[in-house]
Design a protein around this motif. Sequence first.
Motif, PDB file in Angstrom:
ATOM      1  N   THR A 141      14.147  20.944   9.283  1.00 24.44           N
ATOM      2  CA  THR A 141      15.245  19.897   8.822  1.00 24.44           C
ATOM      3  C   THR A 141      14.859  18.697   8.942  1.00 24.44           C
ATOM      4  OG1 THR A 141      16.588  21.687  10.181  1.00 24.44           O
ATOM      5  CG2 THR A 141      17.526  19.649   9.985  1.00 24.44           C
ATOM      6  N   ILE A 142      15.052  17.816   7.890  1.00 21.84           N
ATOM      7  CA  ILE A 142      14.948  16.299   7.829  1.00 21.84           C
ATOM      8  C   ILE A 142      15.634  16.037   6.627  1.00 21.84           C
ATOM      9  CG2 ILE A 142      13.013  16.702   6.158  1.00 21.84           C
ATOM     10  CD1 ILE A 142      12.847  14.624   9.506  1.00 21.84           C
ATOM     11  N   PHE A 143      15.913  14.539   6.623  1.00 20.85           N
ATOM     12  CA  PHE A 143      16.756  13.935   5.307  1.00 20.85           C
ATOM     13  C   PHE A 143      15.404  13.453   4.537  1.00 20.85           C
ATOM     14  CE2 PHE A 143      19.563  11.025   3.338  1.00 20.85           C
ATOM     15  CZ  PHE A 143      20.551  11.879   3.236  1.00 20.85           C
ATOM     16  N   ASP A 144      15.910  13.795   3.178  1.00 22.58           N
ATOM     17  CA  ASP A 144      15.146  13.319   2.059  1.00 22.58           C
ATOM     18  C   ASP A 144      13.400  13.420   2.264  1.00 22.58           C
ATOM     19  OD1 ASP A 144      17.326  12.406   0.786  1.00 22.58           O
ATOM     20  OD2 ASP A 144      16.812  10.190   1.272  1.00 22.58           O
ATOM     21  N   PRO A 145      13.229  14.627   2.063  1.00 20.42           N
ATOM     22  CA  PRO A 145      11.617  15.190   2.296  1.00 20.42           C
ATOM     23  C   PRO A 145      10.727  14.600   1.432  1.00 20.42           C
ATOM     24  CG  PRO A 145      12.898  16.945   1.274  1.00 20.42           C
ATOM     25  CD  PRO A 145      13.894  15.861   1.662  1.00 20.42           C
ATOM     26  N   THR A 146       9.734  14.461   1.568  1.00 18.29           N
ATOM     27  CA  THR A 146       8.530  13.729   0.760  1.00 18.29           C
ATOM     28  C   THR A 146       7.267  14.352   1.530  1.00 18.29           C
ATOM     29  OG1 THR A 146       7.212  12.325  -0.474  1.00 18.29           O
ATOM     30  CG2 THR A 146       8.058  11.620   1.686  1.00 18.29           C
ATOM     31  N   VAL A 147       6.419  14.876   0.489  1.00 18.49           N
ATOM     32  CA  VAL A 147       5.271  15.667   0.841  1.00 18.49           C
ATOM     33  C   VAL A 147       3.905  14.872   0.367  1.00 18.49           C
ATOM     34  CG1 VAL A 147       3.749  17.823   0.920  1.00 18.49           C
ATOM     35  CG2 VAL A 147       6.285  17.934   1.231  1.00 18.49           C
ATOM     36  N   PHE A 148       2.992  14.721   1.334  1.00 13.25           N
ATOM     37  CA  PHE A 148       1.592  13.971   0.783  1.00 13.25           C
ATOM     38  C   PHE A 148       0.514  14.792   1.310  1.00 13.25           C
ATOM     39  CE2 PHE A 148      -1.907  11.326   2.786  1.00 13.25           C
ATOM     40  CZ  PHE A 148      -2.152  10.700   1.677  1.00 13.25           C
ATOM     41  N   ILE A 149      -0.469  15.009   0.399  1.00  8.74           N
ATOM     42  CA  ILE A 149      -1.590  15.710   0.580  1.00  8.74           C
ATOM     43  C   ILE A 149      -2.849  14.469   0.692  1.00  8.74           C
ATOM     44  CG2 ILE A 149      -3.262  17.417  -0.018  1.00  8.74           C
ATOM     45  CD1 ILE A 149      -0.838  18.913  -1.208  1.00  8.74           C
ATOM     46  N   ASP A 150      -3.440  14.715   1.840  1.00 10.11           N
ATOM     47  CA  ASP A 150      -4.517  13.598   2.082  1.00 10.11           C
ATOM     48  C   ASP A 150      -6.007  14.357   1.357  1.00 10.11           C
ATOM     49  OD1 ASP A 150      -5.760  11.291   2.901  1.00 10.11           O
ATOM     50  OD2 ASP A 150      -5.389  11.564   5.039  1.00 10.11           O
ATOM     51  N   ASP A 151      -6.561  13.198   1.376  1.00 12.67           N
ATOM     52  CA  ASP A 151      -7.992  13.436   0.585  1.00 12.67           C
ATOM     53  C   ASP A 151      -8.751  14.678   1.154  1.00 12.67           C
ATOM     54  OD1 ASP A 151      -7.576  11.231  -0.756  1.00 12.67           O
ATOM     55  OD2 ASP A 151      -8.784   9.915   0.201  1.00 12.67           O
ATOM     56  N   ASP A 152      -8.506  14.996   2.500  1.00 11.20           N
ATOM     57  CA  ASP A 152      -9.006  16.116   3.102  1.00 11.20           C
ATOM     58  C   ASP A 152      -8.394  17.285   2.912  1.00 11.20           C
ATOM     59  OD1 ASP A 152      -7.128  15.819   4.577  1.00 11.20           O
ATOM     60  OD2 ASP A 152      -8.199  15.531   6.657  1.00 11.20           O
ATOM     61  N   GLY A 153      -7.281  17.365   2.124  1.00 12.21           N
ATOM     62  CA  GLY A 153      -6.564  18.620   1.837  1.00 12.21           C
ATOM     63  C   GLY A 153      -5.503  18.882   2.785  1.00 12.21           C
ATOM     64  N   GLN A 154      -5.425  17.983   3.970  1.00 12.49           N
ATOM     65  CA  GLN A 154      -4.174  18.213   4.852  1.00 12.49           C
ATOM     66  C   GLN A 154      -2.907  17.781   4.374  1.00 12.49           C
ATOM     67  OE1 GLN A 154      -4.064  19.732   8.162  1.00 12.49           O
ATOM     68  NE2 GLN A 154      -1.926  19.414   7.527  1.00 12.49           N
ATOM     69  N   ALA A 155      -1.949  18.588   4.523  1.00 11.62           N
ATOM     70  CA  ALA A 155      -0.574  18.264   3.697  1.00 11.62           C
ATOM     71  C   ALA A 155       0.252  17.843   5.238  1.00 11.62           C
ATOM     72  CB  ALA A 155      -0.058  19.534   3.336  1.00 11.62           C
ATOM     73  N   TYR A 156       1.103  16.652   4.582  1.00 15.74           N
ATOM     74  CA  TYR A 156       1.978  16.176   5.889  1.00 15.74           C
ATOM     75  C   TYR A 156       3.528  16.345   4.943  1.00 15.74           C
ATOM     76  CZ  TYR A 156      -2.175  14.397   7.996  1.00 15.74           C
ATOM     77  OH  TYR A 156      -3.519  14.453   8.657  1.00 15.74           O
ATOM     78  N   ILE A 157       4.657  16.277   5.842  1.00 21.28           N
ATOM     79  CA  ILE A 157       5.930  16.173   5.277  1.00 21.28           C
ATOM     80  C   ILE A 157       6.383  15.016   6.120  1.00 21.28           C
ATOM     81  CG2 ILE A 157       6.832  17.853   6.990  1.00 21.28           C
ATOM     82  CD1 ILE A 157       8.788  18.729   4.714  1.00 21.28           C
ATOM     83  N   TYR A 158       7.066  14.074   5.343  1.00 21.53           N
ATOM     84  CA  TYR A 158       7.853  13.128   6.048  1.00 21.53           C
ATOM     85  C   TYR A 158       9.450  13.140   5.654  1.00 21.53           C
ATOM     86  CZ  TYR A 158       3.050  11.420   6.155  1.00 21.53           C
ATOM     87  OH  TYR A 158       1.778  11.381   6.454  1.00 21.53           O
ATOM     88  N   GLY A 159      10.198  12.132   6.014  1.00 24.45           N
ATOM     89  CA  GLY A 159      11.565  12.043   5.953  1.00 24.45           C
ATOM     90  C   GLY A 159      12.176  11.241   6.993  1.00 24.45           C
ATOM     91  N   SER A 160      13.630  11.193   7.242  1.00 24.54           N
ATOM     92  CA  SER A 160      14.197  10.288   8.199  1.00 24.54           C
ATOM     93  C   SER A 160      15.089  11.298   8.903  1.00 24.54           C
ATOM     94  CB  SER A 160      14.930   9.245   7.751  1.00 24.54           C
ATOM     95  OG  SER A 160      15.946   9.633   7.246  1.00 24.54           O
TER      96      SER A 160
END
Length: 317
Positions: A143-162
């Motif tokens: 659960t998060i508001f306005d999700p965005t997903v970023f994958i770093d150079d090492d392949g690790q994925a992150y999800i962000y929002g507010s």
Amino acid sequence: MKSRYLFLILLMCMLVQWTWAQNPILKNSDSNFLYVADPAAEVYNGKVYVYCSHDVDTAVNYSAMQDYVVLESEDMLNWTNHGVVIKPREYSWANGQMNAPDVAYKDAWYYFYFPYNKTQIGVAKSRTPIGPWEEAVTDKITTIFDPTVFIDDDGQAYIYGSDTKMNIGDKGRHVMGAKLKDNMLELDGPWHRLSEETVAEAVHCFKRDGKYYFMGRKGWRTSYWMADSPLPTEKYAVFKGYITKNQIDAPTHMSAIEFKDQWYFFYQRGDVNDGTFYRRSACYEKMEFNADGSIKPIEFTLDKGVIVNEPVTPIKH
């Protein structure tokens, strides 16, 4: 001879300005025009794909948002409108208002992250950037508001929002981030607060020259933070200020990409295409950086001949 050279230089400048002026991306004179908002831009296979939420023609609020549109370009000048490509309400578990999405690619799959009921995050997947999309889960992954997903150079994925419209951390609205597992469908640990300052919505993350940038809507402008890691938990990301003017025709929502050695800033506005605060159009501008990595202020532009609507009063999102 001098006058001829001067004329040629002026002509070239005019041509550059003319070919660059593209906003809004879709125009209501297009045969397949749609109101598209919350542009999440990605670069795949040498092309730009912009994943947008969809405002219906009769919208007077955001409750009618229920599906998603994809735009595609090879040159940032000519755009293909693929129309509505995913309708999450066809899934038995997804319903309610569907806000800003994002897409990430990993291990031969494209993952489409979309909110339903405003803050519950569902996921669809596809073998191509435009679909067809199939269910990747049968329930929300977080659960998060306005999700965005970023994958770093090492392949690790992150999800962000507010944490707007929910309570998953400290009181108030902040930039939030969490790790994703390799399957891209589960959190790998808790949510972390990443900003000392509050942010209303529309969090976005990108990386440039080893630095991590977090954008978000603060007030009616786009603000941003910088950090040395994708999940700064020992100290907050550093607030760097604002890069856009006060925008009252639509809530500020943005994304940023690098394409063919040029950075671009995508956003939305409601004062074109006979739009409103609830009928928005996706736009983009070139984005430039200072020597210290800070972002230069961004000026909003329009095509010649585009009619701008009368100013509107901002309404609570």
